[in-house]
Design a protein around this motif. Structure first.
Motif, PDB file in Angstrom:
ATOM      1  N   ILE A 145      -2.204  -1.604  -4.213  1.00 57.79           N
ATOM      2  CA  ILE A 145      -2.665  -2.110  -2.921  1.00 57.79           C
ATOM      3  C   ILE A 145      -4.183  -2.144  -2.970  1.00 57.79           C
ATOM      4  O   ILE A 145      -4.790  -1.567  -3.879  1.00 57.79           O
ATOM      5  N   THR A 146      -4.803  -2.806  -2.023  1.00 60.33           N
ATOM      6  CA  THR A 146      -6.265  -2.813  -2.014  1.00 60.33           C
ATOM      7  C   THR A 146      -6.798  -1.542  -1.355  1.00 60.33           C
ATOM      8  O   THR A 146      -7.736  -0.941  -1.848  1.00 60.33           O
ATOM      9  N   ARG A 147      -6.171  -1.160  -0.229  1.00 59.81           N
ATOM     10  CA  ARG A 147      -6.576   0.052   0.506  1.00 59.81           C
ATOM     11  C   ARG A 147      -5.331   0.694   1.105  1.00 59.81           C
ATOM     12  O   ARG A 147      -4.334   0.017   1.361  1.00 59.81           O
ATOM     13  N   ILE A 148      -5.403   1.971   1.338  1.00 62.54           N
ATOM     14  CA  ILE A 148      -4.271   2.724   1.889  1.00 62.54           C
ATOM     15  C   ILE A 148      -3.794   2.152   3.219  1.00 62.54           C
ATOM     16  O   ILE A 148      -2.599   2.082   3.480  1.00 62.54           O
ATOM     17  N   ASP A 149      -4.716   1.723   4.078  1.00 60.32           N
ATOM     18  CA  ASP A 149      -4.308   1.225   5.392  1.00 60.32           C
ATOM     19  C   ASP A 149      -3.531  -0.087   5.301  1.00 60.32           C
ATOM     20  O   ASP A 149      -2.932  -0.532   6.264  1.00 60.32           O
ATOM     21  N   ARG A 150      -3.512  -0.728   4.150  1.00 60.59           N
ATOM     22  CA  ARG A 150      -2.680  -1.924   3.961  1.00 60.59           C
ATOM     23  C   ARG A 150      -1.223  -1.529   3.801  1.00 60.59           C
ATOM     24  O   ARG A 150      -0.325  -2.295   4.107  1.00 60.59           O
ATOM     25  N   LEU A 151      -0.979  -0.317   3.340  1.00 60.01           N
ATOM     26  CA  LEU A 151       0.383   0.173   3.132  1.00 60.01           C
ATOM     27  C   LEU A 151       0.972   0.712   4.439  1.00 60.01           C
ATOM     28  O   LEU A 151       2.108   0.418   4.778  1.00 60.01           O
ATOM     29  N   ALA A 152       0.189   1.505   5.173  1.00 54.06           N
ATOM     30  CA  ALA A 152       0.652   2.074   6.441  1.00 54.06           C
ATOM     31  C   ALA A 152      -0.529   2.630   7.218  1.00 54.06           C
ATOM     32  O   ALA A 152      -1.527   3.025   6.631  1.00 54.06           O
ATOM     33  N   VAL A 189      -7.710   5.946  -5.494  1.00 50.92           N
ATOM     34  CA  VAL A 189      -6.348   6.451  -5.331  1.00 50.92           C
ATOM     35  C   VAL A 189      -5.537   6.066  -6.563  1.00 50.92           C
ATOM     36  O   VAL A 189      -5.436   4.900  -6.915  1.00 50.92           O
ATOM     37  N   ASP A 190      -5.001   7.086  -7.200  1.00 53.45           N
ATOM     38  CA  ASP A 190      -4.101   6.908  -8.337  1.00 53.45           C
ATOM     39  C   ASP A 190      -3.206   8.139  -8.328  1.00 53.45           C
ATOM     40  O   ASP A 190      -3.609   9.220  -8.736  1.00 53.45           O
ATOM     41  N   THR A 191      -1.982   7.971  -7.807  1.00 50.67           N
ATOM     42  CA  THR A 191      -1.112   9.134  -7.622  1.00 50.67           C
ATOM     43  C   THR A 191      -0.558   9.687  -8.924  1.00 50.67           C
ATOM     44  O   THR A 191       0.210  10.652  -8.897  1.00 50.67           O
ATOM     45  N   PHE A 193      -6.824  12.551  -2.759  1.00 52.33           N
ATOM     46  CA  PHE A 193      -7.581  11.521  -2.051  1.00 52.33           C
ATOM     47  C   PHE A 193      -6.649  10.655  -1.220  1.00 52.33           C
ATOM     48  O   PHE A 193      -6.967  10.272  -0.090  1.00 52.33           O
ATOM     49  N   PHE A 194      -5.470  10.355  -1.744  1.00 56.56           N
ATOM     50  CA  PHE A 194      -4.469   9.584  -1.018  1.00 56.56           C
ATOM     51  C   PHE A 194      -4.119  10.275   0.302  1.00 56.56           C
ATOM     52  O   PHE A 194      -4.079   9.652   1.359  1.00 56.56           O
ATOM     53  N   MET A 207      -5.876  12.472   2.007  1.00 57.93           N
ATOM     54  CA  MET A 207      -7.023  12.448   2.927  1.00 57.93           C
ATOM     55  C   MET A 207      -7.159  11.073   3.588  1.00 57.93           C
ATOM     56  O   MET A 207      -7.384  10.977   4.797  1.00 57.93           O
ATOM     57  N   LEU A 208      -7.023  10.024   2.804  1.00 59.11           N
ATOM     58  CA  LEU A 208      -7.149   8.682   3.365  1.00 59.11           C
ATOM     59  C   LEU A 208      -6.047   8.396   4.375  1.00 59.11           C
ATOM     60  O   LEU A 208      -6.273   7.717   5.378  1.00 59.11           O
ATOM     61  N   GLY A 209      -4.855   8.911   4.127  1.00 62.41           N
ATOM     62  CA  GLY A 209      -3.758   8.740   5.072  1.00 62.41           C
ATOM     63  C   GLY A 209      -4.069   9.361   6.414  1.00 62.41           C
ATOM     64  O   GLY A 209      -3.809   8.779   7.464  1.00 62.41           O
ATOM     65  N   VAL A 210      -4.660  10.543   6.390  1.00 64.43           N
ATOM     66  CA  VAL A 210      -5.048  11.222   7.638  1.00 64.43           C
ATOM     67  C   VAL A 210      -6.079  10.377   8.378  1.00 64.43           C
ATOM     68  O   VAL A 210      -5.990  10.175   9.594  1.00 64.43           O
ATOM     69  N   PHE A 211      -7.063   9.849   7.656  1.00 67.18           N
ATOM     70  CA  PHE A 211      -8.101   9.047   8.303  1.00 67.18           C
ATOM     71  C   PHE A 211      -7.570   7.711   8.818  1.00 67.18           C
ATOM     72  O   PHE A 211      -8.018   7.225   9.857  1.00 67.18           O
ATOM     73  N   ALA A 212      -6.611   7.113   8.129  1.00 69.55           N
ATOM     74  CA  ALA A 212      -6.025   5.854   8.598  1.00 69.55           C
ATOM     75  C   ALA A 212      -5.309   6.066   9.934  1.00 69.55           C
ATOM     76  O   ALA A 212      -5.451   5.265  10.864  1.00 69.55           O
ATOM     77  N   GLU A 213      -4.559   7.165  10.037  1.00 71.60           N
ATOM     78  CA  GLU A 213      -3.874   7.456  11.293  1.00 71.60           C
ATOM     79  C   GLU A 213      -4.878   7.808  12.381  1.00 71.60           C
ATOM     80  O   GLU A 213      -4.739   7.390  13.535  1.00 71.60           O
ATOM     81  N   PHE A 214      -5.925   8.559  12.027  1.00 73.17           N
ATOM     82  CA  PHE A 214      -6.975   8.919  12.970  1.00 73.17           C
ATOM     83  C   PHE A 214      -7.632   7.661  13.537  1.00 73.17           C
ATOM     84  O   PHE A 214      -7.849   7.538  14.744  1.00 73.17           O
TER      85      PHE A 214
END
Length: 193
Positions: free
Chosen positions: A62-69, A96-98, A106-107, A109-116
Motif C-alpha cells: 500500500i502507499t500509506r497505512i490509512d489507505r488500508l484502514a 512499514v514492513d511487517t 511502526f505499523f 503506531m501509524l494505526g493508532v495515529f490514523a484512528e486518532f
C-alpha cells in the motif's frame, strides 16, 4: 514472493492514479483499487477479493497505512488475517514492513495515529455542526418526505400505509411517523396498516 498492490480513495471525485503509479513502481504485478471510505471495512469488495487471493509468502503493498484502514480495529483485523496467511505488508511512503520487528512496531503506531486523525476530524465536524446550529445556519438534511402529502394520501385517496410508502418511494416506517393514528387505533375501514 509476489507483490500485490491495494489503492483506495474515499470519494468518487478523488484520483487513484498516484497510488497506482507508486504501486507499479514498487513492483506490484496486480493492483486492486476502489473508491470507498476507509472508516469501515464493509463494502470494500476489492480489498476482500485481494485478501482472499493472497497466499503464503506474498506481500500486500500500500502507499500509506490509512489507505488500508482508518480504524485501529479494522487495521488489526486485516493484519491478523495477513499474518495467519503468512503474508507481509509494506507501505511505499512509510517505513512499514511487517517482516521486520521495527516495521511491525511502526505499523502499530501509524494505526493508532490514523484512528486518532479520524476521531479528530469527526470531533471537528460535530463542533462545526453545533456552532452552525447555534447560528441557525444548519438545519440538517432536507426532508425526504412531505408530511402533508402523506396525510392527504391517507385521508383523501384512502391509501394504506404500504401504498403510500410505495408511491412516495420511502420506508413504511416513515409513513407511520406522520400517521400516528395508524399506530394507536385500527385503521379506517378498507385500509390496512
Amino acid at each position: 514472493m509476489t507483490l500485490y498492490g491495494y489503492a483506495r480513495v474515499s470519494t468518487g471525485d478523488q484520483d487513484l492514479a498516484l497510488q497506482e503509479a507508486a504501486l507499479r513502481s514498487a513492483g506490484c504485478q496486480v493492483t486492486r483499487s476502489e473508491k470507498k471510505t476507509g472508516t469501515q471495512r464493509e463494502g470494500r469488495t476489492e480489498l476482500d477479493i485481494l485478501l482472499q487471493f493472497l497466499r503464503p509468502g506474498d506481500t500486500l503493498v500500500i502507499t500509506r497505512i490509512d489507505r488500508l484502514a482508518r480504524s485501529l480495529k479494522d487495521l488489526q483485523d486485516i493484519m491478523h488475517e495477513l499474518k495467519s496467511k503468512g503474508v507481509t505488508l509494506k507501505a511505499t511512503e512509510q517505513p512499514v514492513d511487517t517482516s521486520t520487528a521495527a516495521g511491525k512496531a511502526f505499523f502499530d503506531m501509524l494505526g493508532v495515529f490514523a484512528e486518532f486523525e479520524t476521531n479528530l476530524r469527526r470531533e471537528r465536524q460535530m463542533e462545526g455542526i453545533a456552532a452552525a446550529k447555534e447560528r441557525g445556519v444548519y438545519t440538517g438534511r432536507k426532508p425526504k418526505i412531505d408530511p402533508d402529502e402523506v396525510r392527504r394520501l391517507f385521508s383523501e385517496e384512502n391509501l394504506s400505509s404500504t401504498a403510500i410508502a410505495k408511491r412516495l418511494k420511502v420506508a413504511r416506517s416513515s409513513v407511520y411517523r406522520f400517521l400516528p393514528e395508524l399506530q394507536t387505533v385500527s385503521s379506517p375501514a378498507g385500509k390496512e396498516a
